[in-house]
Write a protein that holds these residues in place. Structure first.
Motif, PDB file in Angstrom:
ATOM      1  N   THR A  13      65.719  23.468  13.495  1.00 21.62           N
ATOM      2  CA  THR A  13      65.091  22.591  14.464  1.00 21.62           C
ATOM      3  C   THR A  13      66.086  21.517  14.879  1.00 21.62           C
ATOM      4  O   THR A  13      67.165  21.388  14.299  1.00 21.62           O
ATOM      5  CB  THR A  13      63.838  21.937  13.866  1.00 21.62           C
ATOM      6  OG1 THR A  13      64.238  21.115  12.754  1.00 21.62           O
ATOM      7  CG2 THR A  13      62.849  22.984  13.369  1.00 21.62           C
ATOM      8  N   MET A  14      65.701  20.718  15.875  1.00 22.21           N
ATOM      9  CA  MET A  14      66.581  19.630  16.316  1.00 22.21           C
ATOM     10  C   MET A  14      66.848  18.654  15.184  1.00 22.21           C
ATOM     11  O   MET A  14      67.977  18.200  14.985  1.00 22.21           O
ATOM     12  CB  MET A  14      65.945  18.912  17.505  1.00 22.21           C
ATOM     13  CG  MET A  14      65.842  19.743  18.774  1.00 22.21           C
ATOM     14  SD  MET A  14      64.854  18.921  20.063  1.00 22.21           S
ATOM     15  CE  MET A  14      65.775  17.414  20.304  1.00 22.21           C
ATOM     16  N   ALA A  15      65.808  18.307  14.412  1.00 22.82           N
ATOM     17  CA  ALA A  15      65.978  17.367  13.304  1.00 22.82           C
ATOM     18  C   ALA A  15      66.907  17.938  12.238  1.00 22.82           C
ATOM     19  O   ALA A  15      67.765  17.231  11.705  1.00 22.82           O
ATOM     20  CB  ALA A  15      64.613  17.033  12.704  1.00 22.82           C
ATOM     21  N   HIS A  29      67.363  19.211  23.492  1.00 25.52           N
ATOM     22  CA  HIS A  29      65.941  19.507  23.685  1.00 25.52           C
ATOM     23  C   HIS A  29      65.774  20.931  24.221  1.00 25.52           C
ATOM     24  O   HIS A  29      66.519  21.369  25.102  1.00 25.52           O
ATOM     25  CB  HIS A  29      65.339  18.499  24.671  1.00 25.52           C
ATOM     26  CG  HIS A  29      63.849  18.466  24.668  1.00 25.52           C
ATOM     27  ND1 HIS A  29      63.085  19.382  25.351  1.00 25.52           N
ATOM     28  CD2 HIS A  29      62.976  17.637  24.043  1.00 25.52           C
ATOM     29  CE1 HIS A  29      61.802  19.109  25.171  1.00 25.52           C
ATOM     30  NE2 HIS A  29      61.711  18.054  24.375  1.00 25.52           N
ATOM     31  N   PRO A  30      64.791  21.684  23.711  1.00 29.53           N
ATOM     32  CA  PRO A  30      64.594  23.059  24.176  1.00 29.53           C
ATOM     33  C   PRO A  30      64.382  23.175  25.680  1.00 29.53           C
ATOM     34  O   PRO A  30      64.872  24.123  26.312  1.00 29.53           O
ATOM     35  CB  PRO A  30      63.352  23.514  23.407  1.00 29.53           C
ATOM     36  CG  PRO A  30      63.323  22.666  22.188  1.00 29.53           C
ATOM     37  CD  PRO A  30      63.881  21.341  22.599  1.00 29.53           C
ATOM     38  N   VAL A 246      59.162  15.751  19.516  1.00 26.97           N
ATOM     39  CA  VAL A 246      60.366  16.349  20.090  1.00 26.97           C
ATOM     40  C   VAL A 246      60.683  15.564  21.359  1.00 26.97           C
ATOM     41  O   VAL A 246      60.345  15.985  22.473  1.00 26.97           O
ATOM     42  CB  VAL A 246      60.163  17.844  20.395  1.00 26.97           C
ATOM     43  CG1 VAL A 246      61.465  18.491  20.856  1.00 26.97           C
ATOM     44  CG2 VAL A 246      59.638  18.574  19.169  1.00 26.97           C
ATOM     45  N   PRO A 247      61.341  14.423  21.251  1.00 19.31           N
ATOM     46  CA  PRO A 247      61.558  13.560  22.426  1.00 19.31           C
ATOM     47  C   PRO A 247      62.634  14.123  23.348  1.00 19.31           C
ATOM     48  O   PRO A 247      63.609  14.740  22.903  1.00 19.31           O
ATOM     49  CB  PRO A 247      62.001  12.232  21.817  1.00 19.31           C
ATOM     50  CG  PRO A 247      62.633  12.625  20.516  1.00 19.31           C
ATOM     51  CD  PRO A 247      61.874  13.822  20.015  1.00 19.31           C
ATOM     52  N   PHE A 248      62.428  13.902  24.633  1.00 15.15           N
ATOM     53  CA  PHE A 248      63.421  14.281  25.650  1.00 15.15           C
ATOM     54  C   PHE A 248      64.284  13.054  25.908  1.00 15.15           C
ATOM     55  O   PHE A 248      63.831  12.059  26.463  1.00 15.15           O
ATOM     56  CB  PHE A 248      62.727  14.733  26.933  1.00 15.15           C
ATOM     57  CG  PHE A 248      63.638  15.438  27.894  1.00 15.15           C
ATOM     58  CD1 PHE A 248      63.822  16.814  27.820  1.00 15.15           C
ATOM     59  CD2 PHE A 248      64.319  14.740  28.870  1.00 15.15           C
ATOM     60  CE1 PHE A 248      64.656  17.476  28.700  1.00 15.15           C
ATOM     61  CE2 PHE A 248      65.162  15.386  29.756  1.00 15.15           C
ATOM     62  CZ  PHE A 248      65.326  16.758  29.673  1.00 15.15           C
TER      63      PHE A 248
END
Length: 272
Positions: A13-15, A29-30, A246-248
């Motif tokens: 994941t991003m994290a 971001h996806p 999931v911030p942009f």
């Protein structure tokens, strides 16, 4: 985090990517990757020249090589395999093109009544580059995005109903679960000394012997997931709070804009 720990995360994941210090594509971001690749993917279908999709494919492959966590074998497949695949497609697609469609263009090769003309080469090159661009753009987001992040982005940023998003995410997670269950079933067979023989017949017997316990395990897991979702009030409210955000961010917008600007520049140069 050690290198071994980083290698243990299949699709981080991003994290997790930030914690492990993975290359930048894993940390984006996806929707930034999805938007960039989708716009370029749609655009290549409206051109009939090999330069534009070829340049877009090269750009996407370069980003993947620089910004994704890849093994040396995967890098070799991109650097060597992609051009070889494109060349093979150019030749094979050119052979299958009806010579009547390329009448009036210079002849490159003639064998009996069959003629291979420059027009067939141009058409096959454009199609080959378009297919290569599709593969490259698919890797841009697909190889560096966790399914959970993508679903959460759809729910949080695009406001897709969470009933569809998280139900789909639960369904996607069945696949790795089935792989683990199948591995356990086969380990149990080996522990009990069960032999299925060799060759194609042994392979078929092995699959059939694993089928019934795998279906039973899948049904048990589906019941547990359904009970768990029901116990948590899934679907009770039209909106749910999010535990994992999931911030942009600005860097995501910069990547999206920068990629689209580069694609637009390729179109300008290719159409001039």
């Amino acid at each position: 985090m050690t290198e071994t720990t980083a290698a243990g995360v299949d699709r981080p994941t991003m994290a997790q990517a930030r914690a492990l210090g993975l290359p930048f594509l894993h940390r984006l971001h996806p929707l930034a990757k999805f938007g960039a690749s989708t716009v370029a993917l749609v655009a290549v279908f409206f051109v009939d020249t090999p330069f534009i999709p070829g340049a877009i494919a090269a750009l996407a492959f370069a980003l993947v090589l620089v910004g994704a966590r890849l093994t040396w074998l995967q890098r070799a497949l991109i650097v060597v395999g992609a051009p070889v695949l494109a060349a093979v497609l150019i030749v094979t697609l050119g052979i299958w093109i009806d010579p009547k469609l390329t009448v009036g263009t210079p002849t490159i090769l003639q064998i009996g009544d069959w003629v291979f003309r420059r027009g067939a080469l141009d058409l096959s090159a454009a199609t080959s580059m378009r297919l290569t661009a599709i593969v490259a753009l698919s890797l841009l987001g697909g190889a560096t995005t966790a399914g959970s992040d993508f679903v959460r982005a759809l729910v949080q940023q695009l406001h897709v109903p969470y009933r569809f998003g998280y139900a789909g995410l639960a369904a996607f997670r069945f696949v790795p679960r089935f792989k683990r269950e199948l591995a356990i079933i086969r380990q149990a067979h080996r522990a009990r000394g069960i032999s299925f023989g060799r060759g194609p017949v042994g392979w078929v017997r092995r699959q059939l012997a694993s089928l019934v316990p795998l279906i039973a395990a899948a049904m048990r897991h589906a019941d547990r997931v359904a009970l768990s979702m029901d116990a948590r009030g899934f679907g009770y409210r039209p909106v749910r709070t999010e535990r994992h955000q999931v911030p942009f961010r600005g860097v995501d917008a910069a990547f999206l804009i920068g990629f689209l600007v580069a694609v637009a520049a390729i179109f300008v140069v290719g159409l001039v």
